[in-house]
Design a protein around this motif. Structure first.
Motif: not given
Length: 231
Positions: A1-2, A54, A57-59, A100-101, A212
């Motif tokens: 999660m970001n 975001m 940065r996450q994926f 998030d996923s 986070p």
């Protein structure tokens, strides 16, 4: 999660705005053009930019030309990307985005004077009783705790205001935030709040608890540089 946040305390320069606008996908450009006021145009553009940062940065997801699609309830998503979820919110000077996923919802609100009678329409009976018991000096803060937490939930499930806010309860009487609902699956939702500004409330609702430790605050120059880079 970001989770990312950017504060726009002053207007974006025309030069910067036009540069970023030219990089946006056609769908986003049409949405921006539909707004009458410059500040709304900026929020629409910056919300898109922040979310893509975001997502990167996450994926590692970097495509700027793939538009965000909205479902029939207005929740944005990426087509053919079932493992990528995101949500956006803005209020006052702040724009925030969570990725998030798993399904996720975010809401930010500026703490401001409000007619407490609003609670009768949107808060459950239990929430109304607890709000009445809160000391006067803390009432506004508690109201916006409840409001943002409830909003983050309905944004996470993707129903918007089609899900009546009175039909579920946010319980803040214990150390953890609990959702009380007649739907058994609702017990799985997780909540967290962050302080980015004492004049605002920020709440997250997520399908998992990989929160986070803090929100990543981004400055405009950093965001523009990312958005303008060739990939």
């Amino acid at each position: 999660m970001n989770i990312g946040a950017i504060r726009l305390s002053s207007p974006i320069s025309d030069s910067d705005f036009q540069q970023a606008y030219a990089r946006a996908d056609l769908s986003r450009q049409r949405k921006i053009d539909a707004y009458l006021h410059r500040e709304d145009k900026e929020r629409s553009l910056v919300g898109d930019m922040l979310t893509r940062l975001m997502l990167f940065r996450q994926f590692g997801y970097v495509s700027l030309k793939v538009p965000f699609t909205a479902d029939r309830f207005g929740k944005p998503y990426l087509e053919s990307q079932s493992g990528i979820h995101f949500n956006i919110s803005h209020a006052g000077d702040w724009i925030v985005s969570a990725v998030d996923s798993s399904p996720i919802g975010i809401d930010v609100e500026r703490i401001r004077s409000i007619d407490m009678a609003v609670a009768n329409h949107y808060f459950s009976d239990a929430e109304q009783e607890r709000l009445k018991a809160v000391p006067p000096e803390n009432k506004l803060s508690y109201f916006f705790d409840l409001w943002t937490l409830k909003e983050s939930y309905i944004k996470a499930i993707g129903k918007g205001l089609n899900e009546p806010l009175r039909l579920f309860t946010i319980d803040l009487s214990v150390n953890e935030i609990k959702l009380i609902s007649t739907k058994k699956k609702d017990a799985a939702w997780k909540f967290r709040q962050y302080e980015i500004d004492r004049a605002y409330k920020l709440s997250i609702c997520a399908a998992n608890d990989s929160f986070p430790n803090q929100v990543t605050e981004v400055v405009w120059d950093e965001l523009l540089t990312f958005y303008m880079e060739e990939r």
